[in-house]
Design an enzyme around this catalytic site. Structure first.
Site, PDB file in Angstrom:
ATOM      1  N   PHE A 128       0.848  -1.192   0.000  1.00 16.05           N
ATOM      2  CA  PHE A 128       0.000   0.000   0.000  1.00 16.05           C
ATOM      3  C   PHE A 128       0.883   1.242   0.000  1.00 16.05           C
ATOM      4  O   PHE A 128       1.741   1.395   0.867  1.00 16.05           O
ATOM      5  CB  PHE A 128      -0.943   0.034   1.208  1.00 16.05           C
ATOM      6  CG  PHE A 128      -1.893   1.195   1.151  1.00 16.05           C
ATOM      7  CD1 PHE A 128      -3.059   1.110   0.400  1.00 16.05           C
ATOM      8  CD2 PHE A 128      -1.609   2.391   1.792  1.00 16.05           C
ATOM      9  CE1 PHE A 128      -3.932   2.191   0.296  1.00 16.05           C
ATOM     10  CE2 PHE A 128      -2.468   3.479   1.690  1.00 16.05           C
ATOM     11  CZ  PHE A 128      -3.639   3.379   0.953  1.00 16.05           C
TER      12      PHE A 128
ATOM     13  N   ASP B   1       9.144   2.900   1.878  1.00 10.71           N
ATOM     14  CA  ASP B   1       7.950   3.589   2.342  1.00 10.71           C
ATOM     15  C   ASP B   1       7.792   3.279   3.827  1.00 10.71           C
ATOM     16  O   ASP B   1       7.330   2.212   4.208  1.00 10.71           O
ATOM     17  CB  ASP B   1       6.744   3.117   1.527  1.00 10.71           C
ATOM     18  CG  ASP B   1       5.428   3.730   2.020  1.00 10.71           C
ATOM     19  OD1 ASP B   1       5.417   4.303   3.120  1.00 10.71           O
ATOM     20  OD2 ASP B   1       4.422   3.613   1.288  1.00 10.71           O
TER      21      ASP B   1
ATOM     22  N   LYS C 159       2.176   9.788   8.418  1.00 14.24           N
ATOM     23  CA  LYS C 159       1.444   9.305   9.600  1.00 14.24           C
ATOM     24  C   LYS C 159       1.935   9.845  10.947  1.00 14.24           C
ATOM     25  O   LYS C 159       1.524  10.913  11.363  1.00 14.24           O
ATOM     26  CB  LYS C 159       1.398   7.774   9.585  1.00 14.24           C
ATOM     27  CG  LYS C 159       0.517   7.244   8.446  1.00 14.24           C
ATOM     28  CD  LYS C 159      -0.081   5.891   8.728  1.00 14.24           C
ATOM     29  CE  LYS C 159      -1.230   5.583   7.795  1.00 14.24           C
ATOM     30  NZ  LYS C 159      -0.853   4.986   6.526  1.00 14.24           N
TER      31      LYS C 159
HETATM   32  C1  LIG Z   1      -1.049   5.294   5.084  1.00 13.81           C
HETATM   33  C2  LIG Z   1       0.005   4.899   4.146  1.00 13.81           C
HETATM   34  C3  LIG Z   1       0.229   5.617   2.952  1.00 13.81           C
HETATM   35  C4  LIG Z   1      -0.655   6.767   2.520  1.00 13.81           C
HETATM   36  O1  LIG Z   1      -0.623   7.829   3.400  1.00 13.81           O
HETATM   37  P1  LIG Z   1      -1.731   9.007   3.290  1.00 13.81           P
HETATM   38  O2  LIG Z   1      -1.293  10.011   4.308  1.00 13.81           O
HETATM   39  O3  LIG Z   1      -3.057   8.369   3.614  1.00 13.81           O
HETATM   40  O4  LIG Z   1      -1.696   9.525   1.905  1.00 13.81           O
HETATM   41  C5  LIG Z   1       1.277   5.228   2.153  1.00 13.81           C
HETATM   42  N1  LIG Z   1       2.070   4.188   2.482  1.00 13.81           N
HETATM   43  C6  LIG Z   1       1.889   3.488   3.614  1.00 13.81           C
HETATM   44  C7  LIG Z   1       2.826   2.373   3.945  1.00 13.81           C
HETATM   45  C8  LIG Z   1       0.854   3.805   4.475  1.00 13.81           C
HETATM   46  O5  LIG Z   1       0.652   3.083   5.587  1.00 13.81           O
END
Ligand SMILES: *Cc1c(COP(=O)(O)O)cnc(C)c1O
Length: 399
Positions: free
Chosen positions: A138, A223, A252
């Site tokens: 994700f 990420d 986050k």
């Molecule tokens: C939540 C998340 C995203 C997206 O972040 P947003 O602030 O919702 O755009 C991208 N990568 C990972 C691993 C995430 O947990």
């Protein structure tokens, strides 16, 4: 407050992108949240891995108040102190030399993708644009990050996706190796797949990926939007794999609840970004940067929060392990690092989440059958005991 009217208005005026629980939250303190009806909740979701200091941490509150009295926003056409201090702090404590600030995870990843392509084109030629990501990953909801997300269910309805992306199974080094071709510019991975069900790779996976990337001149983008800022017991999860990425993304937990995203890179990569080629109006504005600065300073102070995160993570894993023994027909496995923990069930877990909600405990279900626990890093044994007793009660009813 007329809660029913508010929820009716919510349904009428907000686009239908979330399935919300029927509560209007009005107040938070530490691990606790309160609904408008006065009902108390114990928060093991932390705004989806965001509120690492818990709700209304005094240092965060004061930092926001103080900054709001001075300067909230000025645009990136001028220098501002909180942003500079935050960038320096992130570089001091990571592999990185430079930072680009944005407002969310998707934007941080979007910047990472753009930076990787620009760097690789300039260095290796116009064709070097391919990005390999993992199945079940994700990375966000913008078009590029949606394309990077290796889950067809998120793509549905939004095609055509961006060209140049391909996907391989996570934690499968051979598959990754054979997916690479001369046009591969970057490999983008989560250290632990969060939304994908808290999937942890084998110990040497990232070592091998790192070696491969270095050997072939491919950038490694990590990420760490979910795993970063202390969530797994170290400031960044990559520290635990004994490797360093070329580009790293955060969001986050970074602002402790105030929206901010960051893309970190080594100097040699970062220099592909030159004036005018990328930007963000709000990115790293004084208010968000001051909040992030207070959050990260609090997190790092004396290393207490990080060591507590590891200790509480172990306590939660052990407690869930005892539940596993009691309910072997419901629970398949428990996985986690620090305070990012998943418990895979033999069934859909939305009923468990609903039952916990009714009993005043907020948790989340991901990948269909995995309960995910990602409380604020200030969680205590007492909070965990309460979670476990509620889970036990819910599982007794299920079996
Ligand atoms: C939540 C998340 C995203 C997206 O972040 P947003 O602030 O919702 O755009 C991208 N990568 C990972 C691993 C995430 O947990």
């Amino acid at each position: 407050m007329d809660v029913k009217k508010l929820i009716d208005d919510s349904n009428q005026y907000l686009m239908d992108t979330y399935k919300r629980f029927p509560v209007v939250l009005v107040k938070g303190r530490g691990m606790k949240l309160w609904g408008a009806d006065g009902k108390e909740y114990l928060d093991f979701l932390a705004g989806v891995a965001v509120n690492i200091l818990g709700h209304c941490h005094p240092r965060l509150v004061v930092a926001i108040q103080k900054q709001a009295q001075k300067l909230v926003h000025v645009s990136n056409w001028y220098h501002s102190e909180p942003q500079i201090k935050l960038a320096k702090l992130l570089c001091d404590y990571s592999f990185a030399d430079k930072v680009f600030f944005s407002n969310s995870g998707a934007e941080a990843n979007e910047a990472a993708i753009k930076l990787a392509r620009k760097h690789s084109k300039e260095r290796f030629g116009a064709e070097k644009t391919g990005i390999i990501t993992a199945l079940n990953s994700f990375h966000g909801r913008t078009m590029a990050t949606l394309t990077a997300t290796g889950q067809p269910k998120f793509h549905a309805g939004f095609e055509p996706l961006l060209p140049g992306f391909s996907y391989v199974p996570f934690n499968d080094y051979e598959a990754l190796k054979s997916a690479i071709d001369e046009n591969t510019c970057a490999i983008m991975l989560e250290p632990i797949q969060g939304e994908g069900g808290v999937k942890i790779p084998s110990d040497d996976y990232f070592k091998h990926v790192r070696e491969l990337c270095t050997r072939l001149g491919i950038l490694l983008i990590l990420d760490e939007i979910q795993t970063g800022t202390g969530r797994t017991g170290t400031l960044f999860a990559y520290e635990q794999y004994g490797i360093e990425p070329d580009i790293l993304t955060l969001a986050k937990g970074l602002g402790g609840g105030v929206p901010i995203g960051a893309t970190l890179a080594r100097e040699e990569v970062a220099k592909a970004f030159t004036p005018g080629c990328h930007g963000s109006t709000f990115g790293g504005n004084p208010l968000a940067a001051a909040a992030a600065l207070a959050t990260i300073e609090t997190l790092l102070e004396d290393g207490i929060m990080l060591s507590e995160c590891r200790r509480m993570g172990e306590y939660l894993m052990n407690s869930l392990g005892k539940l596993h023994k009691q309910f072997p027909k419901i629970i398949i496995s428990i996985r986690g690092k620090g305070l990012l923990i998943g418990m895979e069930l033999t069934r859909d877990c939305s009923m468990v989440v609903q039952a916990c909600f009714e009993r005043g405990v907020l948790i989340n279900c991901t990948a269909g059958n995995t309960l995910r626990f990602m409380p604020p890093l200030i969680v205590t044994e007492e909070d965990i005991d309460r979670l476990i007793s509620v889970l036990k009660e819910v599982m007794e009813r299920l079996s």
